[in-house]
Write an enzyme that holds these catalytic residues in place. Structure first.
Site, PDB file in Angstrom:
ATOM      1  N   GLN A  56      -0.826  -9.371  -6.550  1.00 36.87           N
ATOM      2  CA  GLN A  56       0.068  -8.219  -6.353  1.00 36.87           C
ATOM      3  C   GLN A  56       1.048  -8.428  -5.209  1.00 36.87           C
ATOM      4  O   GLN A  56       2.035  -7.716  -5.081  1.00 36.87           O
ATOM      5  CB  GLN A  56      -0.757  -6.955  -6.051  1.00 36.87           C
ATOM      6  CG  GLN A  56      -1.579  -6.506  -7.235  1.00 36.87           C
ATOM      7  CD  GLN A  56      -2.785  -5.681  -6.816  1.00 36.87           C
ATOM      8  OE1 GLN A  56      -2.754  -4.467  -6.890  1.00 36.87           O
ATOM      9  NE2 GLN A  56      -3.841  -6.329  -6.375  1.00 36.87           N
TER      10      GLN A  56
ATOM     11  N   ASP B 213       0.819  -1.217   0.000  1.00 36.68           N
ATOM     12  CA  ASP B 213       0.000   0.000   0.000  1.00 36.68           C
ATOM     13  C   ASP B 213       0.860   1.278   0.000  1.00 36.68           C
ATOM     14  O   ASP B 213       0.380   2.348  -0.354  1.00 36.68           O
ATOM     15  CB  ASP B 213      -0.920   0.024   1.233  1.00 36.68           C
ATOM     16  CG  ASP B 213      -1.778  -1.232   1.335  1.00 36.68           C
ATOM     17  OD1 ASP B 213      -1.937  -1.911   0.302  1.00 36.68           O
ATOM     18  OD2 ASP B 213      -2.274  -1.532   2.431  1.00 36.68           O
TER      19      ASP B 213
ATOM     20  N   GLU C  27      -9.215  -0.245  -5.160  1.00 33.76           N
ATOM     21  CA  GLU C  27     -10.282  -0.975  -4.451  1.00 33.76           C
ATOM     22  C   GLU C  27     -11.069  -0.098  -3.476  1.00 33.76           C
ATOM     23  O   GLU C  27     -12.198  -0.402  -3.125  1.00 33.76           O
ATOM     24  CB  GLU C  27      -9.689  -2.171  -3.703  1.00 33.76           C
ATOM     25  CG  GLU C  27      -8.699  -1.802  -2.607  1.00 33.76           C
ATOM     26  CD  GLU C  27      -8.133  -2.997  -1.839  1.00 33.76           C
ATOM     27  OE1 GLU C  27      -8.504  -4.144  -2.137  1.00 33.76           O
ATOM     28  OE2 GLU C  27      -7.289  -2.766  -0.946  1.00 33.76           O
TER      29      GLU C  27
HETATM   30  O1  F6P Z   1      -2.483  -4.022   3.275  1.00 31.86           O
HETATM   31  C1  F6P Z   1      -2.170  -4.894   2.241  1.00 31.86           C
HETATM   32  C2  F6P Z   1      -3.407  -5.428   1.555  1.00 31.86           C
HETATM   33  O2  F6P Z   1      -2.990  -6.261   0.496  1.00 31.86           O
HETATM   34  C3  F6P Z   1      -4.372  -4.356   1.063  1.00 31.86           C
HETATM   35  O3  F6P Z   1      -3.953  -3.725  -0.106  1.00 31.86           O
HETATM   36  C4  F6P Z   1      -5.628  -5.178   0.917  1.00 31.86           C
HETATM   37  O4  F6P Z   1      -6.771  -4.359   0.997  1.00 31.86           O
HETATM   38  C5  F6P Z   1      -5.544  -6.120   2.106  1.00 31.86           C
HETATM   39  O5  F6P Z   1      -4.174  -6.197   2.466  1.00 31.86           O
HETATM   40  C6  F6P Z   1      -6.054  -7.514   1.879  1.00 31.86           C
HETATM   41  O6  F6P Z   1      -5.980  -8.186   3.095  1.00 31.86           O
HETATM   42  P1  F6P Z   1      -6.053  -9.775   3.243  1.00 31.86           P
HETATM   43  O7  F6P Z   1      -4.701 -10.335   2.950  1.00 31.86           O
HETATM   44  O8  F6P Z   1      -6.436  -9.956   4.669  1.00 31.86           O
HETATM   45  O9  F6P Z   1      -7.082 -10.271   2.267  1.00 31.86           O
END
Ligand code: F6P
Length: 358
Positions: free
Chosen positions: A284, A140, A235
């Site tokens: 990503q 992020d 998102e």
């Molecule tokens: O903070 C990193 C991130 O990949 C965000 O970009 C995304 O919204 C979130 O984590 C997704 O979280 P999880 O791995 O819990 O699905």
């Protein structure tokens, strides 16, 4: 007896975590420190026996440098102050954790994490008098006192490559391709990859869009004789009515997701183009780190050990103006760095004719 550094990865994974560990292990060996790895963030210290292992320099050859993920495992749901117990209750286990650190004879902790993890680790450090250094990682890129965090470059690279792959299929089928990318409340991935991937529209929450604004740009593209368009959307972009678009996951937690599918029929209707949506998601976060991430990870890892060796704690190592520096942890997590709507990068995008749907 050599002194002991414990290292852990905490929060969402990303590419480059193993490269940080490699640098920590090699630099520590050089300075006479032993390194142990704690598994699954701090949660490894709440298991019986402790989930820890010695990390030796000979185990960190060139292979680990190239590997995505974290060989130690991680978690973003086991906050020791609000630990989810098997019976469904929530318990503060911070004292147990501090006792485990003392029991293992740990002299310093290097935590590779983002703002949430640093908040937890510095609370633990204050409560238990534990010497702690933070290494910033997050796709992020929302930690304000470092120009860039480990994992961001690889995430942007993956999103850019996705656009490179979407462009020919968009052109073959006369379609508008919508790519939804991660970034939580910071939208740097959409902005950077949007420019690098030559999109027509970038949608980020900092700039209010309208369907008419998006359609205007896409119609201009059509009038110029081009039969396809590319849209990248963060998102965290909200609906036209200002509502967050979220999904409930199997763990019962709500996370961002679904804005691409929300926009798709609206863009199709307003432009006459067929639309398709790709949600890039955790792709990503995986894969081999880019050279930028490998370099950053290792420069930060070395600096973290140097600080431990100097006895300078409560710091986050950071990359600023092509130098590794260190900043106070509490300053590093004070604010979330979001996109500056009038900054250089947005200006660059607008100057290239990219629309923000406004
Ligand atoms: O903070 C990193 C991130 O990949 C965000 O970009 C995304 O919204 C979130 O984590 C997704 O979280 P999880 O791995 O819990 O699905």
């Amino acid at each position: 007896m050599s002194k002991k550094i414990a290292i852990l990865t905490s929060g969402g994974d990303c590419a480059g975590l193993n490269a940080v560990m490699r640098a920590v292990v090699h630099r520590s060996a050089m300075l006479g420190w032993e390194v142990i790895g704690i598994e699954n963030g701090t949660a490894g210290l709440l298991e019986e026996p402790y989930a820890v292992r010695t990390l030796a320099a000979e185990d960190f050859d060139g292979f680990i440098l190239r590997r995505g993920g974290t060989i130690l495992g991680t978690t973003n749901s086991k906050n020791p102050f609000e630990y989810p117990m098997d019976d469904g209750s929530i318990k503060d286990r911070s004292d147990e954790l501090i006792a485990a650190i003392k029991d293992l004879g740990i002299d310093a902790i290097i935590g590779i994490g983002g703002d949430g993890s640093f908040d937890i680790l510095s609370r633990l450090a204050n409560q238990g008098g534990l010497p702690f250094i933070g290494v910033p990682k997050t796709i992020d890129n929302d930690l304000s006192l470092t120009d860039v965090s480990v994992g961001f470059d690889t995430a942007v690279e993956v999103a850019t490559e996705a656009l490179d792959r979407l462009q020919p299929t968009a052109a073959s089928h006369d379609r508008v391709m919508i790519l939804e990318v991660m970034g939580r409340d910071a939208r740097h991935i959409a902005l950077y990859a949007g420019i690098a991937g030559g999109v027509d529209v970038i949608l980020i929450p900092e700039i209010e869009y309208s369907i008419e604004g998006i359609a205007k740009k896409i119609k201009e593209v059509k009038q110029s004789g081009r039969n396809f368009a590319l849209v990248i959307v963060s998102e965290a972009v909200k609906t036209n009515g200002g509502k967050k678009v979220e999904m409930v996951h199997s763990d019962g937690q709500t996370r961002y997701g679904g804005i691409g599918e929300y926009l798709s029929p609206k863009i199709a209707e307003a432009t006459g183009f067929e639309t398709r949506v790709t949600v890039l998601g955790h792709v990503q976060r995986g894969g081999s780190p880019t050279w930028n991430d490998r370099l950053l990870a290792q420069a930060l890892g070395v600096k973290a050990v140097d600080l431990v060796d100097e006895g300078k704690f409560g710091r986050m190592v950071a990359w600023q103006n092509r130098q590794v520096v260190d900043v106070a942890i509490e300053d590093a997590i004070k604010e979330c760095r979001t996109v500056r709507p009038h900054g250089t990068i947005v200006h660059t995008a607008r100057s290239l004719g990219i629309s923000f749907g406004d």
